[in-house]
Scaffold this motif. Structure first.
Motif, PDB file in Angstrom:
ATOM      1  N   LEU A  90      -4.590  40.816  22.220  1.00 11.62           N
ATOM      2  CA  LEU A  90      -3.180  40.612  21.897  1.00 11.62           C
ATOM      3  C   LEU A  90      -2.877  39.118  21.760  1.00 11.62           C
ATOM      4  O   LEU A  90      -2.151  38.704  20.855  1.00 11.62           O
ATOM      5  CB  LEU A  90      -2.283  41.240  22.966  1.00 11.62           C
ATOM      6  CG  LEU A  90      -0.771  41.062  22.783  1.00 11.62           C
ATOM      7  CD1 LEU A  90      -0.300  41.564  21.420  1.00 11.62           C
ATOM      8  CD2 LEU A  90       0.003  41.772  23.903  1.00 11.62           C
ATOM      9  N   VAL A  91      -3.448  38.317  22.650  1.00  7.73           N
ATOM     10  CA  VAL A  91      -3.254  36.866  22.560  1.00  7.73           C
ATOM     11  C   VAL A  91      -3.958  36.331  21.311  1.00  7.73           C
ATOM     12  O   VAL A  91      -3.426  35.474  20.603  1.00  7.73           O
ATOM     13  CB  VAL A  91      -3.771  36.165  23.829  1.00  7.73           C
ATOM     14  CG1 VAL A  91      -3.523  34.659  23.754  1.00  7.73           C
ATOM     15  CG2 VAL A  91      -3.095  36.749  25.070  1.00  7.73           C
ATOM     16  N   GLU A  92      -5.140  36.848  21.033  1.00  5.83           N
ATOM     17  CA  GLU A  92      -5.859  36.437  19.826  1.00  5.83           C
ATOM     18  C   GLU A  92      -5.067  36.791  18.573  1.00  5.83           C
ATOM     19  O   GLU A  92      -5.019  36.018  17.606  1.00  5.83           O
ATOM     20  CB  GLU A  92      -7.236  37.100  19.794  1.00  5.83           C
ATOM     21  CG  GLU A  92      -8.156  36.614  20.896  1.00  5.83           C
ATOM     22  CD  GLU A  92      -9.402  37.469  21.068  1.00  5.83           C
ATOM     23  OE1 GLU A  92     -10.329  37.031  21.767  1.00  5.83           O
ATOM     24  OE2 GLU A  92      -9.436  38.586  20.503  1.00  5.83           O
ATOM     25  N   GLY A  93      -4.408  37.960  18.589  1.00  4.16           N
ATOM     26  CA  GLY A  93      -3.576  38.355  17.456  1.00  4.16           C
ATOM     27  C   GLY A  93      -2.386  37.436  17.287  1.00  4.16           C
ATOM     28  O   GLY A  93      -1.985  37.126  16.155  1.00  4.16           O
ATOM     29  N   ALA A  94      -1.819  36.995  18.409  1.00  2.00           N
ATOM     30  CA  ALA A  94      -0.682  36.070  18.339  1.00  2.00           C
ATOM     31  C   ALA A  94      -1.104  34.736  17.740  1.00  2.00           C
ATOM     32  O   ALA A  94      -0.385  34.153  16.919  1.00  2.00           O
ATOM     33  CB  ALA A  94      -0.085  35.875  19.731  1.00  2.00           C
ATOM     34  N   ILE A  95      -2.266  34.262  18.125  1.00  4.20           N
ATOM     35  CA  ILE A  95      -2.762  33.005  17.565  1.00  4.20           C
ATOM     36  C   ILE A  95      -2.973  33.153  16.070  1.00  4.20           C
ATOM     37  O   ILE A  95      -2.581  32.288  15.270  1.00  4.20           O
ATOM     38  CB  ILE A  95      -4.067  32.591  18.270  1.00  4.20           C
ATOM     39  CG1 ILE A  95      -3.793  32.263  19.749  1.00  4.20           C
ATOM     40  CG2 ILE A  95      -4.705  31.397  17.566  1.00  4.20           C
ATOM     41  CD1 ILE A  95      -5.048  32.059  20.571  1.00  4.20           C
ATOM     42  N   ASP A  96      -3.583  34.262  15.658  1.00  5.52           N
ATOM     43  CA  ASP A  96      -3.831  34.502  14.235  1.00  5.52           C
ATOM     44  C   ASP A  96      -2.526  34.606  13.456  1.00  5.52           C
ATOM     45  O   ASP A  96      -2.464  34.228  12.281  1.00  5.52           O
ATOM     46  CB  ASP A  96      -4.649  35.789  14.067  1.00  5.52           C
ATOM     47  CG  ASP A  96      -4.951  36.101  12.619  1.00  5.52           C
ATOM     48  OD1 ASP A  96      -5.874  35.488  12.057  1.00  5.52           O
ATOM     49  OD2 ASP A  96      -4.248  36.963  12.034  1.00  5.52           O
TER      50      ASP A  96
END
Length: 353
Positions: A90-96
């Motif tokens: 979820l955090v990786e998706g936010a960064i992307d």
């Protein structure tokens, strides 16, 4: 006789985008797992959920999300409501999606106890993704979270009204920041002393599903916003949008609504699928003045498309499917009625066309 002309640089300016609750309910996490499986992988992939809003978030000079869940460092014990624990994807998706950082103080911050806080901080640290609202120590709690945005030093603070009945350890009160006006003022002052030119305070507050700010919100507002070291308050938690207002020339976004969640009229209210991107324009009051102020706020209505993989739709754009036309139009009108109930274009509050 000689004449010397001094040319001052143009006033500095920037755009800061903020969004509401990222709530990893079970069905949202399941949809992310389906995304990963469809791509031939495993785990979770939240990136497609941000496809429609990614251009707006990426275009801002600074974009800040609000994560309303602890994060598992090793993707174990993943869970949704009522005791959240999100996968690190979820955090990786936010960064992307284009975010530059997140506020993390919420009523669910302590769902997994002290280890859940440390796990969340581990993930943010490993991904080099800043956050405000959680800390491992008193020193870390008081250290300002800074962003350099177009040569403007922006500081970010985050605090929550509650931890859903959980109590922080007496010897670790710094793990999650609670809304305590005197402490927020002190932290804002420390940030200013350390070089902040503009201070953002994110507050997790308000009554769920109520679009009118509560008496507690008004009270905290009166204690925090007049502080000369606080420049804007950004609110979330109510799961519905709330008005944008000004108090003595200072701006407050009372509530950004849900940005990603499974809430809808089935459990809550229809407006719980609504959210917005609030883009705050800041500018130097004059060339070389060193004073940064809010020039205006533009907001973009959003709507969670639960039927198509929890994609966050821009509610006032052309619908991706004809059958969504009326739904999105209704959502956009519902959001505009509330958000613009106190201010309008003449005040500097506009809707993204």
């Amino acid at each position: 006789t000689t004449t010397t002309t001094t040319t001052l640089p143009p006033p500095r300016s920037a755009t800061l985008a903020f969004t509401g609750d990222l709530l990893p309910h079970g069905p949202v996490v399941n949809a992310a797992a389906a995304n990963a499986a469809a791509a031939g992988g495993s785990g979770w992939d939240f990136r497609p959920m941000f496809d429609d809003v990614r251009p707006i978030l990426s275009a801002a000079d600074l974009a800040i999300c609000h994560l309303e869940s602890p994060v598992s460092r090793d993707d174990t014990a993943i869970s949704g409501y009522p005791i959240f624990n999100a996968p690190r994807a979820l955090v990786e998706g936010a960064i992307d999606a284009g975010y530059d950082g997140c506020s993390t103080a919420s009523n669910h911050s302590y769902d997994r106890g002290a280890d859940g806080v440390r796990s969340t901080l581990d993930v943010f640290g490993e991904l080099a993704f800043p956050q405000a609202g959680m800390a491992r120590s008193a020193e870390e709690d008081l250290a300002p979270v800074f962003y350099e945005v177009n040569d403007i030093t922006v500081a970010h603070l985050s605090a929550t009204y509650s931890l859903n009945g959980f109590v922080l350890p007496a010897d670790e009160p710094y793990l999650v920041d609670l809304i305590e006006p005197e402490e927020i003022s002190a932290e804002a002052g420390l940030a200013r002393e350390a070089g902040a030119e503009f201070v953002v305070v994110s507050l997790h507050w308000g009554n769920e599903y109520q679009q009118t700010p509560s008496s507690a919100q008004d009270q905290w507002l009166s204690e925090i916003l007049p502080d000369p070291n606080v420049d804007v308050i950004i609110g979330h938690h109510a799961h519905v949008v709330q008005p944008v207002d000004q108090v003595d020339g200072e701006w407050v976004v009372f509530g950004l609504g849900n940005f990603l969640s499974n809430q809808s009229a089935n459990c809550c209210v229809a407006a719980s699928q609504d959210g917005m991107i609030a883009t705050v324009s800041i500018t130097e009051t004059g060339p070389g003045s060193g004073e940064i102020e809010v020039a205006g706020i533009e907001y973009t209505p959003t709507w969670v498309d639960r039927g198509q993989g929890y994609v966050i739709r821009v509610a006032n754009e052309a619908p991706p499917r004809p059958e969504l036309a009326d739904v999105l139009a209704t959502s956009a009108a519902r959001t505009e009625e509330v958000v613009s109930s106190r201010l309008g274009p003449l005040d500097g509050l506009t809707v993204r066309p």
